[in-house]
Scaffold this motif. Structure first.
Motif, PDB file in Angstrom:
ATOM      1  N   ALA A  28      11.851   5.162   8.093  1.00 46.72           N
ATOM      2  CA  ALA A  28      12.400   4.236   7.303  1.00 46.72           C
ATOM      3  C   ALA A  28      11.492   3.637   6.343  1.00 46.72           C
ATOM      4  O   ALA A  28      11.936   3.321   5.060  1.00 46.72           O
ATOM      5  N   ALA A  29      10.069   3.595   6.671  1.00 42.91           N
ATOM      6  CA  ALA A  29       9.284   3.058   5.446  1.00 42.91           C
ATOM      7  C   ALA A  29       9.000   4.254   4.425  1.00 42.91           C
ATOM      8  O   ALA A  29       9.092   3.733   3.400  1.00 42.91           O
ATOM      9  N   LEU A  30       8.973   5.508   4.775  1.00 41.55           N
ATOM     10  CA  LEU A  30       8.924   6.258   3.585  1.00 41.55           C
ATOM     11  C   LEU A  30      10.458   6.425   2.697  1.00 41.55           C
ATOM     12  O   LEU A  30      10.276   6.453   1.705  1.00 41.55           O
ATOM     13  N   ALA A  31      11.461   6.174   3.437  1.00 37.83           N
ATOM     14  CA  ALA A  31      12.844   6.164   2.679  1.00 37.83           C
ATOM     15  C   ALA A  31      12.666   4.829   1.798  1.00 37.83           C
ATOM     16  O   ALA A  31      13.285   4.954   0.839  1.00 37.83           O
ATOM     17  N   GLN A  32      12.300   3.571   2.341  1.00 41.03           N
ATOM     18  CA  GLN A  32      12.342   2.676   1.514  1.00 41.03           C
ATOM     19  C   GLN A  32      11.173   2.744   0.471  1.00 41.03           C
ATOM     20  O   GLN A  32      11.642   2.344  -0.949  1.00 41.03           O
ATOM     21  N   MET A  33      10.277   3.487   0.538  1.00 42.84           N
ATOM     22  CA  MET A  33       9.106   3.824  -0.553  1.00 42.84           C
ATOM     23  C   MET A  33       9.933   4.576  -1.499  1.00 42.84           C
ATOM     24  O   MET A  33       9.614   4.353  -3.000  1.00 42.84           O
ATOM     25  N   GLY A  34      10.508   5.480  -1.110  1.00 44.44           N
ATOM     26  CA  GLY A  34      11.242   6.542  -2.190  1.00 44.44           C
ATOM     27  C   GLY A  34      12.364   5.655  -2.730  1.00 44.44           C
ATOM     28  O   GLY A  34      12.372   6.032  -4.020  1.00 44.44           O
ATOM     29  N   ALA A  35      13.043   4.996  -2.225  1.00 40.71           N
ATOM     30  CA  ALA A  35      14.018   4.161  -3.024  1.00 40.71           C
ATOM     31  C   ALA A  35      13.463   3.173  -3.941  1.00 40.71           C
ATOM     32  O   ALA A  35      14.276   3.182  -5.114  1.00 40.71           O
ATOM     33  N   GLU A  36      12.529   2.721  -3.656  1.00 38.45           N
ATOM     34  CA  GLU A  36      11.877   1.759  -4.768  1.00 38.45           C
ATOM     35  C   GLU A  36      11.030   2.469  -5.758  1.00 38.45           C
ATOM     36  O   GLU A  36      10.752   2.021  -6.793  1.00 38.45           O
ATOM     37  N   GLY A  37      10.807   3.955  -5.610  1.00 40.58           N
ATOM     38  CA  GLY A  37      10.236   4.804  -6.335  1.00 40.58           C
ATOM     39  C   GLY A  37       8.701   4.583  -6.401  1.00 40.58           C
ATOM     40  O   GLY A  37       7.713   5.209  -7.187  1.00 40.58           O
ATOM     41  N   ALA A  38       8.089   3.731  -5.611  1.00 41.44           N
ATOM     42  CA  ALA A  38       6.592   3.467  -5.318  1.00 41.44           C
ATOM     43  C   ALA A  38       6.179   2.938  -4.017  1.00 41.44           C
ATOM     44  O   ALA A  38       6.824   2.248  -3.469  1.00 41.44           O
ATOM     45  N   GLY A  39       4.911   3.254  -3.738  1.00 40.87           N
ATOM     46  CA  GLY A  39       4.582   2.846  -2.253  1.00 40.87           C
ATOM     47  C   GLY A  39       3.474   3.729  -1.616  1.00 40.87           C
ATOM     48  O   GLY A  39       2.974   4.628  -2.262  1.00 40.87           O
ATOM     49  N   VAL A  40       2.830   3.080  -0.792  1.00 46.08           N
ATOM     50  CA  VAL A  40       1.768   3.970   0.030  1.00 46.08           C
ATOM     51  C   VAL A  40       1.886   3.986   1.335  1.00 46.08           C
ATOM     52  O   VAL A  40       1.657   2.503   1.972  1.00 46.08           O
ATOM     53  N   LEU A  41       1.836   4.727   2.132  1.00 44.52           N
ATOM     54  CA  LEU A  41       1.874   4.711   3.779  1.00 44.52           C
ATOM     55  C   LEU A  41       0.506   5.438   4.213  1.00 44.52           C
ATOM     56  O   LEU A  41       0.199   6.756   3.855  1.00 44.52           O
ATOM     57  N   LEU A  42      -0.263   4.410   4.860  1.00 45.67           N
ATOM     58  CA  LEU A  42      -1.388   4.934   5.544  1.00 45.67           C
ATOM     59  C   LEU A  42      -1.013   5.633   6.839  1.00 45.67           C
ATOM     60  O   LEU A  42      -0.433   4.944   7.790  1.00 45.67           O
TER      61      LEU A  42
END
Length: 363
Positions: A242-256
């Motif tokens: 879900a975290a990766l999907a939300q970052m993908g939808a927003e177009g930017a993010g970083v998951l450690l």
């Protein structure tokens, strides 16, 4: 100039030795002791230690001591006196709670009250950092340096063990590479390696998040059972996706993706905790019976990686306020908490309720 190991390298050698059942020598202010992890101890080595003479002491944490009804005079640990005729099975039963319910009477146990517990505390810290059960057999010796040299044993100073625990390891970037993913084709994986020889940690960068604005971020602790096997006992796998999907939808993010399995106790100990949960204990009670804290993770690792990547402000995907406090205490500004409530099943409902009630998660 010397080619010999640094302090950090000596400590990592000590961890590796304990995992193999090899004793290490600890020294502090003129005192010295041999220490060996009970989990990896065998009968032959126990016999060798007994031949050396002296009084064997089993160091256990205060949590484990509470289960065993042993007095923890040192506050955070107890020093249990080992009878001369105690077999290896007796030591292992004190260290491992697997059979506590089947054989609850293990005492009465005598514990030391006098003297300094610094050597024992360092032995427990090393065992924990090696992801072993926090139980160490400790034998005082007269000349630690001579003993270590004569037997090829690793010698470490207690102050160095404590400093390494307090300061944490430095994280060094190794490599980064583009990785198209289901969540986004604009993915990149960064690998960071700690200088203490520990496990590597990863940063999954989505898109090209600007460094001058708050970035959508998540600190995700590795969960082999949930992330890979699709375990229904936790919500880790659904949270990761879900975290990766939300970052993908927003177009930017970083998951450690931090290799701190089982809230920092390692996969083997997590499986021990699962076994205890099958006996009726909740996730916090299981950790305590094993001798661990509720949460043994080091959130400084995540903060250090984010800072190294140039991020100073984050929108944190989490249900855990402790993560927000720890990141703020380590130089990051958490401008927003973004809830991540996914993955509840009939198998993990009690687990999630325990996290809310005992660990303060906002669920």
């Amino acid at each position: 100039m010397t080619l010999g190991p640094s302090t950090v390298e000596w400590i990592n050698r000590a961890r590796a030795d304990l995992r193999m059942g090899v004793p290490v020598v600890l020294v502090q202010d003129g005192a010295a002791a041999i220490a060996v992890a009970v989990e990896a101890l065998d009968a032959a080595r126990l016999a060798q230690l007994r031949v050396m003479g002296g009084e064997l002491v089993l160091a256990i944490t205060a949590h484990r001591a509470a289960t065993l009804k042993a007095r923890a005079y040192d506050g955070d640990l107890a020093r249990v006196l080992v009878p001369q005729d105690a077999p290896l099975a007796w030591l292992r039963n004190l260290a491992d709670p697997a059979d506590d319910l089947a054989a609850p009477l293990k005492g009465p146990l005598r514990t030391q009250r006098e003297g300094d517990a610094g050597l024992h505390r360092a032995a427990l810290l090393l065992a924990k950092s090696a992801q072993l059960l926090p139980a160490a057999l400790v034998l005082p010796v007269a000349d630690g340096a001579a003993l270590a040299t004569a037997n090829g044993l690793t010698l470490v100073r207690v102050t160095d063990v404590l400093d390494a625990h307090d300061q944490g390891a430095a994280l060094l970037p190794v490599v980064s590479a583009r990785l198209p993913m289901e969540a986004t084709e604009a993915g990149r994986v960064h690998v960071f390696r700690p200088d203490d020889g520990g496990v590597e940690h990863y940063a999954i960068e989505i898109g090209q998040p600007p460094r001058d604005r708050p970035v959508l971020a998540r600190l995700h602790s590795a969960c082999f059972t949930g992330d890979v096997l699709g375990s229904l006992k936790c919500d880790c796998g659904p949270q990761l996706r879900a975290a990766l999907a939300q970052m993908g939808a927003e177009g930017a993010g970083v998951l450690l993706y931090l290799n701190q399995e089982g809230r920092g106790i390692g996969l083997a100990n997590k499986m021990r905790a699962y076994s205890l949960q099958d006996q009726g204990f909740d996730t916090v009670e299981a950790n305590h019976r094993l001798g661990f804290e509720d949460d043994e993770r080091d959130f400084r690792i995540g903060a250090a990686i984010l800072r190294r990547m140039g991020f100073t402000q984050i929108r944190l995907l989490t249900n855990n306020p402790a993560k927000m406090r720890m990141l703020a205490a380590n130089g990051l500004e958490v401008v927003e908490r973004v809830p991540l409530k996914v993955g509840e099943t009939r198998h993990n409902a009690h687990y999630l309720a325990t996290k809310a009630a005992k660990s303060g998660h906002l669920l």
